[in-house]
Design a protein around this motif. Structure first.
Motif, PDB file in Angstrom:
ATOM      1  N   LEU A 144       0.832  -1.210   0.000  1.00 22.00           N
ATOM      2  CA  LEU A 144       0.000   0.000   0.000  1.00 22.00           C
ATOM      3  C   LEU A 144       0.865   1.256   0.000  1.00 22.00           C
ATOM      4  O   LEU A 144       0.543   2.237  -0.673  1.00 22.00           O
ATOM      5  N   LYS A 145       1.964   1.216   0.726  1.00 20.01           N
ATOM      6  CA  LYS A 145       2.860   2.367   0.765  1.00 20.01           C
ATOM      7  C   LYS A 145       3.490   2.635  -0.600  1.00 20.01           C
ATOM      8  O   LYS A 145       3.783   3.786  -0.924  1.00 20.01           O
ATOM      9  N   THR A 146       3.689   1.583  -1.403  1.00 18.66           N
ATOM     10  CA  THR A 146       4.236   1.807  -2.745  1.00 18.66           C
ATOM     11  C   THR A 146       3.233   2.521  -3.638  1.00 18.66           C
ATOM     12  O   THR A 146       3.619   3.222  -4.566  1.00 18.66           O
ATOM     13  N   ILE A 147       1.957   2.362  -3.357  1.00 16.80           N
ATOM     14  CA  ILE A 147       0.921   3.039  -4.138  1.00 16.80           C
ATOM     15  C   ILE A 147       0.695   4.465  -3.621  1.00 16.80           C
ATOM     16  O   ILE A 147       0.748   5.432  -4.372  1.00 16.80           O
ATOM     17  N   PHE A 148       0.429   4.587  -2.330  1.00 14.76           N
ATOM     18  CA  PHE A 148       0.039   5.881  -1.757  1.00 14.76           C
ATOM     19  C   PHE A 148       1.223   6.774  -1.394  1.00 14.76           C
ATOM     20  O   PHE A 148       1.045   7.970  -1.171  1.00 14.76           O
ATOM     21  N   LYS A 149       2.399   6.181  -1.291  1.00 15.63           N
ATOM     22  CA  LYS A 149       3.627   6.913  -0.966  1.00 15.63           C
ATOM     23  C   LYS A 149       3.426   7.867   0.214  1.00 15.63           C
ATOM     24  O   LYS A 149       3.012   7.455   1.266  1.00 15.63           O
TER      25      LYS A 149
END
Length: 173
Positions: A25-30
């Motif tokens: 998820l962090k790779t998407i929402f940064k």
């Protein structure tokens, strides 16, 4: 196909399943994600649960979340908008064999405190967690194909624990 209500014993892999999905998820929402929490029954060691990892990212602006729907779909998530809770964005993964639920809230939303207080309270109050787990197992046996009856059956105990948890959390702050 009707979804079966399945409650399983605690799985020690649940925390790492959360961490792996949180990293995705962090790779998407940064930088849009300010914080990300493992919530729900799978976040409470020893608690029987439906084997679905509940994840709660916190963002600055809830209105910006919808622009990531295509990327969430590419990870297997189904965007459900608010899904009945204003101020939240909800995604589910796995269709009728759900594996993950993502509940995104904007910083300052009171539901954040509610979720975290409930989790933290049950982590520290093993007897109440055990009682809650036993109820969930019984309800899953009683209503194996009726998720609404399962949820309704938990409602009174959840509210009781939630009220204690919020009071307890307030006393800590």
């Amino acid at each position: 196909m009707t979804r079966k209500v399945a409650v399983t014993p605690y799985n020690p892999d649940w925390p790492s399943l959360f961490k792996n999905e949180a990293a995705l998820l962090k790779t998407i929402f940064k930088r849009d994600i300010l914080d990300i929490h493992h919530i729900g029954s799978t976040s409470i060691p020893g608690l029987a649960a439906k084997p679905v990892i509940d994840i709660m990212p916190i963002v600055n602006d809830i209105e910006q979340v919808d622009r990531f729907n295509a990327e969430m779909i590419s990870l297997g998530y189904e965007p459900r908008g608010e899904n009945g809770l204003p101020g939240r964005r909800y995604f589910q993964k796995g269709g009728n064999q759900r594996t993950h639920h993502v509940h995104i809230y904007e910083k300052g939303n009171p539901d954040i405190t509610r979720h975290l207080a409930f989790r933290d309270y049950l982590r520290l109050n093993g007897e109440e967690a055990k009682q809650y787990g036993a109820l969930k197992i019984e309800l899953a046996k009683q209503y194996p194909f009726d998720i609404e009856a399962y949820i309704k059956g938990k409602e009174a105990l959840v509210r009781k624990i939630e009220m204690k948890a919020i009071k307890w959390h307030g006393a800590l702050c």
